[in-house]
Design an enzyme around this catalytic site. Structure first.
Site, PDB file in Angstrom:
ATOM      1  N   ASN A   4     -32.425  12.383  15.382  1.00 48.66           N
ATOM      2  CA  ASN A   4     -31.643  11.169  15.157  1.00 48.66           C
ATOM      3  C   ASN A   4     -30.707  11.021  16.348  1.00 48.66           C
ATOM      4  O   ASN A   4     -29.730  11.753  16.464  1.00 48.66           O
ATOM      5  CB  ASN A   4     -30.834  11.295  13.858  1.00 48.66           C
ATOM      6  CG  ASN A   4     -29.867  10.139  13.703  1.00 48.66           C
ATOM      7  OD1 ASN A   4     -30.063   9.079  14.295  1.00 48.66           O
ATOM      8  ND2 ASN A   4     -28.818  10.336  12.919  1.00 48.66           N
ATOM      9  N   LYS A   6     -28.739   8.642  16.965  1.00 49.51           N
ATOM     10  CA  LYS A   6     -27.540   7.840  16.687  1.00 49.51           C
ATOM     11  C   LYS A   6     -27.401   6.737  17.744  1.00 49.51           C
ATOM     12  O   LYS A   6     -28.404   6.189  18.179  1.00 49.51           O
ATOM     13  CB  LYS A   6     -26.301   8.728  16.631  1.00 49.51           C
ATOM     14  CG  LYS A   6     -26.466   9.950  15.727  1.00 49.51           C
ATOM     15  CD  LYS A   6     -25.191  10.749  15.651  1.00 49.51           C
ATOM     16  CE  LYS A   6     -25.422  12.090  15.014  1.00 49.51           C
ATOM     17  NZ  LYS A   6     -24.741  12.224  13.732  1.00 49.51           N
ATOM     18  N   HIS A  90     -28.537   7.185   6.036  1.00 49.47           N
ATOM     19  CA  HIS A  90     -27.777   8.215   6.757  1.00 49.47           C
ATOM     20  C   HIS A  90     -26.306   8.132   6.341  1.00 49.47           C
ATOM     21  O   HIS A  90     -25.785   7.043   6.091  1.00 49.47           O
ATOM     22  CB  HIS A  90     -27.927   8.019   8.271  1.00 49.47           C
ATOM     23  CG  HIS A  90     -27.406   9.171   9.062  1.00 49.47           C
ATOM     24  ND1 HIS A  90     -26.064   9.327   9.340  1.00 49.47           N
ATOM     25  CD2 HIS A  90     -28.031  10.239   9.596  1.00 49.47           C
ATOM     26  CE1 HIS A  90     -25.908  10.450  10.026  1.00 49.47           C
ATOM     27  NE2 HIS A  90     -27.080  11.023  10.191  1.00 49.47           N
ATOM     28  N   GLU A  92     -23.668   8.244   7.964  1.00 50.51           N
ATOM     29  CA  GLU A  92     -22.836   7.367   8.801  1.00 50.51           C
ATOM     30  C   GLU A  92     -22.995   5.909   8.362  1.00 50.51           C
ATOM     31  O   GLU A  92     -22.049   5.122   8.438  1.00 50.51           O
ATOM     32  CB  GLU A  92     -23.189   7.568  10.282  1.00 50.51           C
ATOM     33  CG  GLU A  92     -22.644   8.904  10.783  1.00 50.51           C
ATOM     34  CD  GLU A  92     -23.434   9.554  11.895  1.00 50.51           C
ATOM     35  OE1 GLU A  92     -24.263   8.882  12.538  1.00 50.51           O
ATOM     36  OE2 GLU A  92     -23.231  10.769  12.118  1.00 50.51           O
ATOM     37  N   GLU A 162     -28.345  16.315   3.984  1.00 51.16           N
ATOM     38  CA  GLU A 162     -27.373  16.425   5.071  1.00 51.16           C
ATOM     39  C   GLU A 162     -25.966  16.459   4.482  1.00 51.16           C
ATOM     40  O   GLU A 162     -25.386  15.403   4.194  1.00 51.16           O
ATOM     41  CB  GLU A 162     -27.503  15.223   6.010  1.00 51.16           C
ATOM     42  CG  GLU A 162     -28.855  15.114   6.674  1.00 51.16           C
ATOM     43  CD  GLU A 162     -28.752  14.407   8.024  1.00 51.16           C
ATOM     44  OE1 GLU A 162     -29.245  14.968   9.005  1.00 51.16           O
ATOM     45  OE2 GLU A 162     -28.156  13.320   8.092  1.00 51.16           O
ATOM     46  N   GLY A 168     -22.369  16.690  12.841  1.00 51.36           N
ATOM     47  CA  GLY A 168     -21.619  16.489  14.069  1.00 51.36           C
ATOM     48  C   GLY A 168     -20.344  17.310  14.152  1.00 51.36           C
ATOM     49  O   GLY A 168     -19.501  17.078  15.009  1.00 51.36           O
ATOM     50  N   SER A 200     -25.634  19.826  12.100  1.00 45.43           N
ATOM     51  CA  SER A 200     -25.360  20.795  13.168  1.00 45.43           C
ATOM     52  C   SER A 200     -26.479  21.829  13.343  1.00 45.43           C
ATOM     53  O   SER A 200     -26.202  23.000  13.587  1.00 45.43           O
ATOM     54  CB  SER A 200     -24.007  21.470  12.953  1.00 45.43           C
ATOM     55  OG  SER A 200     -22.960  20.504  13.011  1.00 45.43           O
TER      56      SER A 200
HETATM   57  C1  PEP Z   1     -27.599  13.644  11.986  1.00 51.39           C
HETATM   58  O1  PEP Z   1     -27.158  12.767  12.698  1.00 51.39           O
HETATM   59  O2  PEP Z   1     -28.430  13.370  11.103  1.00 51.39           O
HETATM   60  C2  PEP Z   1     -27.142  15.019  12.191  1.00 51.39           C
HETATM   61  C3  PEP Z   1     -27.568  15.962  11.388  1.00 51.39           C
HETATM   62  O3  PEP Z   1     -26.282  15.225  13.231  1.00 51.39           O
HETATM   63  P1  PEP Z   1     -25.856  16.653  13.888  1.00 51.39           P
HETATM   64  O4  PEP Z   1     -27.130  17.421  14.077  1.00 51.39           O
HETATM   65  O5  PEP Z   1     -25.209  16.267  15.182  1.00 51.39           O
HETATM   66  O6  PEP Z   1     -24.936  17.309  12.923  1.00 51.39           O
END
Ligand code: PEP
Length: 236
Positions: A4, A6, A90, A92, A162, A168, A200
């Site tokens: 992803n 973003k 997601h 976000e 998630e 992040g 992460s």
């Molecule tokens: C994501 O954006 O779905 C995500 C898991 O981000 P990160 O790996 O940066 O935590």
């Protein structure tokens, strides 16, 4: 193994990423690989990945096929362009853009109708985990966002667990915490559902996460922006 990106990368940076990334994963036969890029990068990504083992996806879509919806992108638009996947729900989008379980279901149904496969994201906030509500949150997100799909539609999705506090932040759920949450989801989604962990994921923690039988793959944000780092995750 899904990336992803973003809101990162230009079309030129996308082209460079694939020039470096594709040779590093060309022998990866153990998994499907998808890169979910910003809308403006999709043509460059689709062009660069053509004929490779890497599929391309969007990060959101609107549920109408077309119409007076300024700024939105539809499932048929993504499909026609050459996308195979799209991310829906997601955290976000839930946090900053008003996504709800109800709109997750609408987007997911529309994406499947357009012939896309969907990565549906669920996960709890830190306060919810600390209040012991993780299981209840996952059950509510599943009931509102996923349970309304038919069996045929469910076959077209994967679920990404998630935990919002791990996205992040550099904080990863321990493999055991992730596996516990995956078991909660699997109880509802069934044995055949593929469940990805996201939050992460990095080259140095992916092996321990993937060692959990419950974890079928990863949705990777930050560490997917670098071709070497994402290739190490793919080739865990
Ligand atoms: C994501 O954006 O779905 C995500 C898991 O981000 P990160 O790996 O940066 O935590």
């Amino acid at each position: 193994m899904a990336a992803n990106w973003k809101m990162y990368k230009t079309p030129a940076e996308t082209k460079t990423f694939f020039e470096n990334f594709l040779p590093l994963v060309k022998d990866a036969k153990h998994c499907e690989i998808a890169v979910c890029a910003p809308f403006v990068d999709l043509p460059a990504a689709i062009d660069a990945a053509a004929g490779s083992n890497v599929a391309i996806g969007g990060q959101n879509l609107y549920w109408a096929k077309e119409g007076a919806f300024t700024g939105e992108i539809s499932g048929p638009m993504l499909k026609t362009l050459g996308c195979e996947w799209v991310i829906v729900g997601h955290s976000e989008r839930r946090q900053y853009f008003g996504e709800t379980d109800e709109t997750v279901l609408k987007r997911t149904k529309a994406a499947i109708e357009a012939g896309l496969k969907v990565i549906v994201c669920v996960g709890e906030l830190l306060a919810e985990r600390e209040a012991g509500e993780t299981e209840a949150v996952l059950e509510k997100q599943y009931a509102g966002g996923i349970a309304g799909l038919s069996a045929e539609e469910k076959a077209q999705i994967v679920i990404a667990y998630e935990p919002v506090w791990a996205i992040g932040t550099g904080k990863t759920a321990t493999p055991e915490m992730a596996a516990d949450a995956h078991r909660v989801i699997r109880k509802m989604a069934g044995a055949d559902m593929r469940i990805l962990y996201g939050g992460s994921v990095k080259p140095d923690n992916v092996t321990a996460l993937m060692a959990q039988e419950e974890i079928d793959g990863a949705l990777v944000g930050g560490a997917s922006l670098d071709p070497v780092s994402f290739s190490k995750i793919v080739n865990f």
